[in-house]
Design a protein around this motif. Sequence first.
Motif, mmCIF file in Angstrom:
data_model
loop_
_atom_site.group_PDB
_atom_site.id
_atom_site.type_symbol
_atom_site.label_atom_id
_atom_site.label_comp_id
_atom_site.label_asym_id
_atom_site.label_seq_id
_atom_site.Cartn_x
_atom_site.Cartn_y
_atom_site.Cartn_z
ATOM 1 N N ASN A 152 23.828 43.466 60.366
ATOM 2 C CA ASN A 152 23.193 43.536 61.677
ATOM 3 C C ASN A 152 22.612 42.158 61.967
ATOM 4 O OD1 ASN A 152 21.827 44.052 64.012
ATOM 5 N ND2 ASN A 152 20.582 45.721 63.204
ATOM 6 N N GLY A 153 23.332 41.366 62.725
ATOM 7 C CA GLY A 153 22.878 40.015 62.994
ATOM 8 C C GLY A 153 22.891 39.179 61.728
ATOM 9 N N THR A 154 21.735 38.639 61.364
ATOM 10 C CA THR A 154 21.642 37.785 60.182
ATOM 11 C C THR A 154 21.419 38.578 58.898
ATOM 12 O OG1 THR A 154 19.267 37.511 60.551
ATOM 13 C CG2 THR A 154 20.738 35.843 61.507
ATOM 14 N N HIS A 155 21.211 39.883 58.985
ATOM 15 C CA HIS A 155 20.888 40.692 57.825
ATOM 16 C C HIS A 155 22.125 41.437 57.309
ATOM 17 C CE1 HIS A 155 16.918 39.990 59.538
ATOM 18 N NE2 HIS A 155 16.406 40.336 58.376
ATOM 19 N N GLN A 156 22.143 41.666 56.010
ATOM 20 C CA GLN A 156 23.170 42.527 55.426
ATOM 21 C C GLN A 156 22.542 43.351 54.312
ATOM 22 O OE1 GLN A 156 26.157 39.724 53.869
ATOM 23 N NE2 GLN A 156 25.513 40.290 51.795
ATOM 24 N N TRP A 157 23.034 44.577 54.184
ATOM 25 C CA TRP A 157 22.520 45.498 53.184
ATOM 26 C C TRP A 157 23.693 46.121 52.428
ATOM 27 C CZ3 TRP A 157 20.966 45.379 58.260
ATOM 28 C CH2 TRP A 157 19.604 45.101 58.525
ATOM 29 N N ASP A 158 23.693 46.044 51.119
ATOM 30 C CA ASP A 158 24.619 46.818 50.287
ATOM 31 C C ASP A 158 23.976 48.188 50.119
ATOM 32 O OD1 ASP A 158 26.451 44.592 49.695
ATOM 33 O OD2 ASP A 158 24.719 43.762 48.641
ATOM 34 N N HIS A 159 24.303 49.085 51.040
ATOM 35 C CA HIS A 159 23.492 50.299 51.154
ATOM 36 C C HIS A 159 23.952 51.440 50.269
ATOM 37 C CE1 HIS A 159 26.767 50.645 54.012
ATOM 38 N NE2 HIS A 159 26.457 51.875 54.331
ATOM 39 N N GLY A 160 25.025 51.222 49.504
ATOM 40 C CA GLY A 160 25.445 52.201 48.513
ATOM 41 C C GLY A 160 25.129 51.680 47.129
ATOM 42 N N ALA A 161 26.177 51.384 46.365
ATOM 43 C CA ALA A 161 25.973 50.827 45.026
ATOM 44 C C ALA A 161 25.328 49.454 45.125
ATOM 45 C CB ALA A 161 27.320 50.731 44.300
ATOM 46 N N GLN A 162 24.288 49.252 44.342
ATOM 47 C CA GLN A 162 23.567 47.984 44.341
ATOM 48 C C GLN A 162 24.049 47.042 43.247
ATOM 49 O OE1 GLN A 162 20.257 47.149 46.241
ATOM 50 N NE2 GLN A 162 21.774 48.153 47.518
ATOM 51 N N PHE A 163 24.675 47.596 42.236
ATOM 52 C CA PHE A 163 25.130 46.810 41.092
ATOM 53 C C PHE A 163 26.091 47.683 40.294
ATOM 54 C CE2 PHE A 163 21.288 49.065 39.784
ATOM 55 C CZ PHE A 163 21.717 49.708 38.636
ATOM 56 N N PHE A 164 26.698 47.112 39.286
ATOM 57 C CA PHE A 164 27.520 47.903 38.365
ATOM 58 C C PHE A 164 27.478 47.271 36.986
ATOM 59 C CE2 PHE A 164 30.181 45.173 40.999
ATOM 60 C CZ PHE A 164 30.869 44.399 40.074
ATOM 61 N N THR A 165 27.767 48.091 35.984
ATOM 62 C CA THR A 165 27.851 47.624 34.608
ATOM 63 C C THR A 165 29.309 47.675 34.167
ATOM 64 O OG1 THR A 165 27.391 49.875 33.841
ATOM 65 C CG2 THR A 165 25.520 48.363 34.011
ATOM 66 N N ALA A 166 29.596 47.065 33.040
ATOM 67 C CA ALA A 166 30.962 47.057 32.493
ATOM 68 C C ALA A 166 30.873 47.375 31.003
ATOM 69 C CB ALA A 166 31.626 45.710 32.723
ATOM 70 N N ARG A 167 31.264 48.582 30.649
ATOM 71 C CA ARG A 167 31.116 49.052 29.263
ATOM 72 C C ARG A 167 32.450 49.256 28.551
ATOM 73 N NH1 ARG A 167 26.442 53.454 31.046
ATOM 74 N NH2 ARG A 167 24.860 51.874 31.528
ATOM 75 N N THR A 168 33.538 49.327 29.309
ATOM 76 C CA THR A 168 34.837 49.544 28.690
ATOM 77 C C THR A 168 35.643 48.257 28.715
ATOM 78 O OG1 THR A 168 35.874 50.209 30.787
ATOM 79 C CG2 THR A 168 34.845 51.947 29.463
ATOM 80 N N ALA A 169 36.562 48.141 27.750
ATOM 81 C CA ALA A 169 37.392 46.944 27.674
ATOM 82 C C ALA A 169 38.249 46.782 28.926
ATOM 83 C CB ALA A 169 38.280 47.012 26.427
#
Length: 329
Positions: free
Chosen positions: A45-62
């Motif tokens: 929205n204009g100059t703003h952006q929101w990652d409004h679902g997943a905020q981050f992720f991890t990686a545990r599998t090869a």
Amino acid sequence: MKPSIAIIGAGMAGLTLARELAPHAELTLFEKARGLGGRMSTRRNGTHQWDHGAQFFTARTAAFKALLSPFIDRGIVAEWQPNITTLSPAKPPFKRLWFEPHYVAVPAMNQLLKTLADGLDVRLQTRVGRVAQQQEKWQLHDEHDRPLGEYDWVISSAPLPQTRALLPAPQLGHNALDGFAMQPCYALLLAVDDAALPVWDAARVNNSPINWIAFNHRLPGRQRQVGAVVVHSTPEWAAIHLENDQEQVKQRLIDHFCTLTGVDAGAITQAQLHRWRYAISTEVAEPDPGFVMNEHGRLAACGDWCLGGRVEAAFTSAHRLAGALRTRL
């Protein structure tokens, strides 16, 4: 001649499946939204952006680490090392530690999916409304009953309720989707001057309608001078208030946010509310194989809901399904 496959949904699961099956089939992805992402989507929205679902992720599998490695090298994925705290209405905040790497896509969460979609046939703003069998083919129609083509296989990577509604139970298996469930969540998107925000970057919240707070603009690759805050409700609170007046829901979450953080409501210059009806997959004992498939009916489904949530779960479910399908195509 390669078999034709329709994939419903172009989030992490659908795109992973398409990339892995591309050498073996003619693929078309149908995505109802205007852009890629699913729960990894980004709102602007204009100059703003929101990652409004997943905020981050991890990686545990090869396998997931191998997928991410070249994107990390290219700067599309970056490790996030926030100052994270724990909040509670009745207790003082305390520092929270993470014991494994956490990642984000740059400059927005949906950038990873945009890169994964490169070279694939993705039909955006196309909602599949009906799947019907005609002789040995599956016919897809949109919500206006206009034809979308005929395919040998149909695979849904959509959220569980939409998968249930679209895939014919007799061919998929009447009880194939039993044992899986999804819960709702509200995302409150705020524009706040960064100077008015606490020094921490994100918070887990206990004993509150709010479950998570992140200062989105402090993630790697964002415009740090533009204060963009994402607040997630608990699924339990969202389920109770799912059909309530949305302005009232928004105001209640703003009030709780201000109480928890000490931010003055006058510092909030924008406030939007997003209702995720199908946001969070309930935890399940990890099933084998982590996807649903009826080879005889030529129907299948995958997604994070098959493995209890998380971005990596969506990848893993699709990765496993792709492996099973390669032996059958």
